[in-house]
Each structure stands twice: as C-alpha cells, then as structure tokens.
Design an enzyme around this catalytic site. Structure first.
Site, PDB file in Angstrom:
ATOM      1  N   ARG A  99      43.959  26.035  29.634  1.00 26.49           N
ATOM      2  CA  ARG A  99      44.366  27.101  28.744  1.00 26.49           C
ATOM      3  C   ARG A  99      44.211  26.392  27.258  1.00 26.49           C
ATOM      4  NH1 ARG A  99      50.114  29.596  26.814  1.00 26.49           N
ATOM      5  NH2 ARG A  99      49.066  30.968  25.340  1.00 26.49           N
ATOM      6  N   HIS A 217      51.599  42.951  24.776  1.00 27.99           N
ATOM      7  CA  HIS A 217      52.378  41.752  25.688  1.00 27.99           C
ATOM      8  C   HIS A 217      53.591  41.349  25.050  1.00 27.99           C
ATOM      9  CE1 HIS A 217      51.742  37.661  27.863  1.00 27.99           C
ATOM     10  NE2 HIS A 217      52.657  37.452  27.096  1.00 27.99           N
ATOM     11  N   GLY A 221      57.079  35.257  23.345  1.00 30.81           N
ATOM     12  CA  GLY A 221      56.084  35.554  22.136  1.00 30.81           C
ATOM     13  C   GLY A 221      55.537  37.132  22.588  1.00 30.81           C
ATOM     14  N   ARG A 250      60.769  34.301  16.938  1.00 36.17           N
ATOM     15  CA  ARG A 250      59.937  34.438  15.860  1.00 36.17           C
ATOM     16  C   ARG A 250      60.158  35.873  14.896  1.00 36.17           C
ATOM     17  NH1 ARG A 250      54.725  33.255  19.039  1.00 36.17           N
ATOM     18  NH2 ARG A 250      55.117  31.229  19.636  1.00 36.17           N
ATOM     19  N   GLU A 344      57.280  44.085  31.517  1.00 33.87           N
ATOM     20  CA  GLU A 344      57.212  44.371  32.914  1.00 33.87           C
ATOM     21  C   GLU A 344      58.527  44.821  33.430  1.00 33.87           C
ATOM     22  OE1 GLU A 344      55.073  40.760  34.564  1.00 33.87           O
ATOM     23  OE2 GLU A 344      53.653  41.180  33.089  1.00 33.87           O
ATOM     24  N   GLU A 396      47.349  35.446  33.309  1.00 34.01           N
ATOM     25  CA  GLU A 396      46.420  34.628  32.614  1.00 34.01           C
ATOM     26  C   GLU A 396      45.573  33.475  33.466  1.00 34.01           C
ATOM     27  OE1 GLU A 396      49.868  34.766  29.884  1.00 34.01           O
ATOM     28  OE2 GLU A 396      48.430  34.309  28.221  1.00 34.01           O
TER      29      GLU A 396
HETATM   30  P1  ADP Z   1      56.693  33.785  28.155  1.00 33.28           P
HETATM   31  O1  ADP Z   1      56.148  34.416  26.899  1.00 33.28           O
HETATM   32  O2  ADP Z   1      57.447  32.437  27.655  1.00 33.28           O
HETATM   33  O3  ADP Z   1      55.706  33.830  29.264  1.00 33.28           O
HETATM   34  P2  ADP Z   1      57.984  35.975  29.514  1.00 33.28           P
HETATM   35  O4  ADP Z   1      56.565  36.558  29.492  1.00 33.28           O
HETATM   36  O5  ADP Z   1      58.332  35.408  30.864  1.00 33.28           O
HETATM   37  O6  ADP Z   1      57.785  34.660  28.631  1.00 33.28           O
HETATM   38  O7  ADP Z   1      59.044  36.972  28.927  1.00 33.28           O
HETATM   39  C1  ADP Z   1      60.356  36.361  28.675  1.00 33.28           C
HETATM   40  C2  ADP Z   1      61.192  37.398  28.581  1.00 33.28           C
HETATM   41  O8  ADP Z   1      61.247  38.228  29.355  1.00 33.28           O
HETATM   42  C3  ADP Z   1      62.595  36.948  28.063  1.00 33.28           C
HETATM   43  O9  ADP Z   1      63.169  37.510  26.783  1.00 33.28           O
HETATM   44  C4  ADP Z   1      63.438  37.584  29.315  1.00 33.28           C
HETATM   45  O10 ADP Z   1      64.818  37.887  28.983  1.00 33.28           O
HETATM   46  C5  ADP Z   1      62.687  38.948  29.356  1.00 33.28           C
HETATM   47  N1  ADP Z   1      63.003  39.664  30.723  1.00 33.28           N
HETATM   48  C6  ADP Z   1      62.704  39.025  31.846  1.00 33.28           C
HETATM   49  N2  ADP Z   1      63.421  39.782  33.072  1.00 33.28           N
HETATM   50  C7  ADP Z   1      64.019  40.886  32.160  1.00 33.28           C
HETATM   51  C8  ADP Z   1      64.527  42.009  32.408  1.00 33.28           C
HETATM   52  N3  ADP Z   1      64.892  42.387  33.783  1.00 33.28           N
HETATM   53  N4  ADP Z   1      65.031  42.749  31.422  1.00 33.28           N
HETATM   54  C9  ADP Z   1      64.830  42.542  30.179  1.00 33.28           C
HETATM   55  N5  ADP Z   1      64.312  41.530  29.646  1.00 33.28           N
HETATM   56  C10 ADP Z   1      63.799  40.701  30.707  1.00 33.28           C
END
Ligand code: ADP
Length: 421
Positions: A99, A217, A221, A250, A344, A396
């Site tokens: 990546r 997304h 981020g 951010r 998700e 990804e």
């Molecule tokens: P990255 O961008 O580092 O790949 P992720 O896609 O794993 O991060 O997303 C992380 C975010 O998703 C965090 O803010 C986390 O709290 C949130 N998240 C994960 N599960 C839940 C949930 N069940 N409800 C609310 N937010 C969630």
C-alpha cells in the site's frame, strides 16, 4: 498465488497473507491465510499475529525499524508454530503488494515496482512527508530480503481519484502554484472507494460505467467520494488527508485563516498548528474525551455528556452536507454506501446522517439498519427509497492482493510522465 500485502507506516507495519489467483478472483474464493501488525516500531513494539482459524498470538519485543519489523513478520510466517496452511517457508510467498499513500499525478493505477517506479514514489515524498518515506522503506526492505526476482507491486491511495476533473481538483488559488508545485486535490482512501464501487456493481450486476454512487469511508480517517459512471469525480480529502469530513483527530474543513489566528493567540508555530489540526482536533478536539466513536457514543448515551453529543452532531452534519453537495455535483446518484469502522458498525451514525436526506428520497429502513452486523454487505434503505442506502465492508488488502495477481498475470500498465533521473 500467495501474496503478502504490506502497509508500512511511520511506526507500524500491518500485513495480510492472501491466497488468490485469477480463478479465485472470478469465484470470489480468495483466502486470508494470516494477518497481523507490529505497532510502536522503534521502541518496545507490540506484536499481534493471527493465522487463519487460529487464536491471535500477542507479544512484545524491541523492534528497531521497518526492516526489522518485516523480518519479524517473515520469521513468524515461515515458522512451524504459525502453522499457516500451504506455507512451509518464504519460498511459498510468490509476490508482495505494497500500500503506497501518495502516487501524485504519476500513478493512475497499480504498478509492478521497478527502479523507475520507486523513483516516482520517492518523488511524491514532498507531497506526503509523513507517509511515503515509510512506504519506500518497506519496499526497499522487501527487495533486500527477497531480491529483485520476487514481483512487488505498489497500490496507491490516490490512484482511483486521478479521474477527478480539473473543476474538482483545482483549488481557487493562483494557477501557477498548481504548475509549479502540483498543489491540487489528490484525495485518499482510493483503494477503499474503488473496492466499495466494485462490490456495488458486482452485487447489482451492472456495468462499471453505470455506477453512480456516493461512498463514505468512515474510520479513524474519513472521506467521501462522488463516483459517476464508474469514475471518481470528487472526493473530500485534498492535497493531504486533513481536508473534508470531521475525523477522529483531524479537523477536516476549516477556514485557512484560522491557522494564523491560532498561531498568534496561542503562540504556536505553523507546524504546531498543523499538528493540532491533525492530531488534537476532530471528535477528540470537540469532545475533549476521545477520538473513538464507539466510546463517544457510549458516553453520549450513558452520561448525556454535552460535548460528546456535540461531536457526534457535528460529525453527522458535515457528512450530510457533503452528501448533499455531491448529489448536486453528480446531478443525483443511485445509492449512498457506508464503510469503515464507523460506517460498518454504527447504526446510530448511519441513522443520524440519513435523517438529513429525506429531501432527496433517501429513506432508511430502521429495522434493517439496526440489524446490520459487522462484515456483511446489506441494503438498509426501505424498499420505496429512491436513493438506495447500503453498508459494504471495505477490504483494501484484498484489492491490493488482486491487483498484484492481475499485474503479474497480465503485465504492468505504462505510466505517464515518470521522472527520469
Ligand atoms: P482505520 O481508519 O484506522 O482503519 P477503522 O475503520 O477500524 O479505522 O475505524 C475505527 C473507528 O470505528 C473508531 O472510531 C471506532 O470507535 C469506530 N467503531 C468501531 N466499531 C464501532 C461501533 N460498534 N460503534 C461505533 N463506532 C465504532
């Protein structure tokens, strides 16, 4: 073919080992054999490895740099104790897919890595000083360990957005800054937006050119993309990943004049102010509590914390405003799609964003939204909804592995304007 997918950051290395090939791609039968990460490289690192259908192994050990981290991963992959099916040694890894964050205007798609390509990635370092150096280190380490004969590919976060038209990528600043310094919107998370668009057209059995969607997304981020006729035509991140939506730490969009204002009032340098916008703003900055949406939602529900509620409100409001502006830019869309950890997993955030969208015919099915479970692709809008609403988990790493297979089997495309040195 077993493809090792590497995501090298400044202090972390994430990997997945994926068994795939043209047949597996056609049958959607790729397999993730193992995955893991090494965090806090440069000090006492935290190591997490998981082989398919086995318990996660956790350990801590000093790891000096990216090369040492990669060696640690490879030792584990090749060891008997990892017990990865079909892997008896490093010779069972047939390719590596990296990546790479910034491909500038050089790279419009994924490429096999050559010396020329590596120079192109190095040339993009000034556009992504925090990210591309780590990617280069990862590529060099893998080349040193495996030699030049092992095919390696680069898959860029920016490449999917290279179809943006001038009207969406140019900032309204003197044009010569684009000419001289390539200051423009590049956009990021491109591999994620491309994967989501690919799944959408696969689920709906439609041709690429008929894909008219808005993809969100929402992870640590966050970015949003307007995809028209299968191509990215606008996206919220800009020259850097700081622009656009409210994110974990951010700020997203701000009035640029506030940087000087903060510097004067707080006695900060421009660098310090930029770091504040990147690392202490967003959900964390507004709430004063956390950058983690799950914790924030729990705090808002359990204690009614005013600033936690406010952070969530601002996050959703900003996302809805972007959806509205992209619907105008695209002259309407067929679907909006949620992805990323928040997109998700959080029914609350999806509902709060969709609450702003009844004007354009988007109608959430509350029960489907609540019933959505992690890892599943679902339509969550009501049957009568004019604008469909989906959740499509992003992947990804899978796309990087598949691009790697395709490049090896069918050859690397010619890239325009690569630097010649
Ligand atoms: P990255 O961008 O580092 O790949 P992720 O896609 O794993 O991060 O997303 C992380 C975010 O998703 C965090 O803010 C986390 O709290 C949130 N998240 C994960 N599960 C839940 C949930 N069940 N409800 C609310 N937010 C969630």
């Amino acid at each position: 073919m077993n493809v090792l997918v590497l995501n090298c950051g400044s202090s972390s290395l994430k990997f997945q080992l994926i068994a795939t090939g043209l047949e597996q791609i056609a049958d959607n039968a790729d397999r993730r054999l193992a995955h893991g990460q090494i965090e806090r490289i440069g000090g006492a690192a935290i190591i997490t490895f998981t082989a398919e259908n086995r318990q996660t192994e956790r350990s801590a050990a000093p790891v000096r740099d990216v090369r040492a981290a990669l060696e640690t991963v490879l030792r584990w992959i090749a060891s008997d104790s990892s017990n990865i099916e079909g892997i008896n040694g490093l010779a069972d890894i047939q390719a590596i897919g990296h990546r790479v964050v910034h491909g500038g205007e050089f790279f419009t798609e994924s490429v096999l890595i050559t010396d020329e390509v590596l120079r192109g990635i190095e040339d993009c370092i000034e556009l992504a000083p925090l990210h591309n150096p780590a990617n280069v280190k990862g590529i060099n380490a893998a080349r040193e360990i495996f030699g030049r004969a092992l095919p390696q590919t680069a898959v860029f976060d920016t490449a999917f957005h290279q179809t943006l038209p001038e009207k969406s990528y140019l900032y309204a600043i003197p044009y010569q800054f684009y000419r001289r310094h390539k200051i423009r919107r590049y956009g990021f998370h491109g591999t994620s937006h491309r994967y989501i668009a690919y799944r959408y057209r696969t689920i709906n059995k439609i041709a690429r050119e008929n894909v008219n969607i808005i993809t969100l997304h929402l992870g640590n981020g966050c970015s949003i993309a307007a995809i028209k006729n299968g191509n990215s035509m606008d996206t919220s991140m800009g020259l850097t990943p700081l622009e656009g939506l409210v994110m974990g730490t951010r700020s997203g969009d701000i009035d640029p004049a506030l940087i000087e204002f903060i510097c004067a009032k707080e006695g900060l340098t421009v660098n310090e102010a930029e770091s504040l916008l990147n690392k202490q703003s967003g959900l964390l900055g507004i709430s004063g509590l956390t950058n983690d949406m799950r914790e924030l939602a729990a705090e808002a529900a359990e204690s009614g914390d005013r600033r936690a509620i406010l952070a969530i409100e601002i996050f959703c409001y900003r996302a809805a405003k972007y959806i509205g502006s992209y619907l105008a830019a695209m002259n309407g869309a067929d679907a909006i799609i949620f992805a990323g950890g928040i997109g998700e997993n959080s029914a609350l955030i999806r509902r709060k964003i969709c609450d702003y969208l009844s004007w354009c015919g988007a109608q959430l099915d509350e029960a489907k939204n609540e019933a959505q479970t992690a890892g599943h692709e679902n339509i969550i809008s009501a049957d009568s909804s004019k604008l469909k609403i989906y959740v499509i988990p992003t992947n990804e790493e899978l796309l990087i592995a598949r691009d790697t297979v395709r490049l090896i089997e069918t050859g690397s495309p010619q890239q325009k304007n690569l630097p010649t040195k």
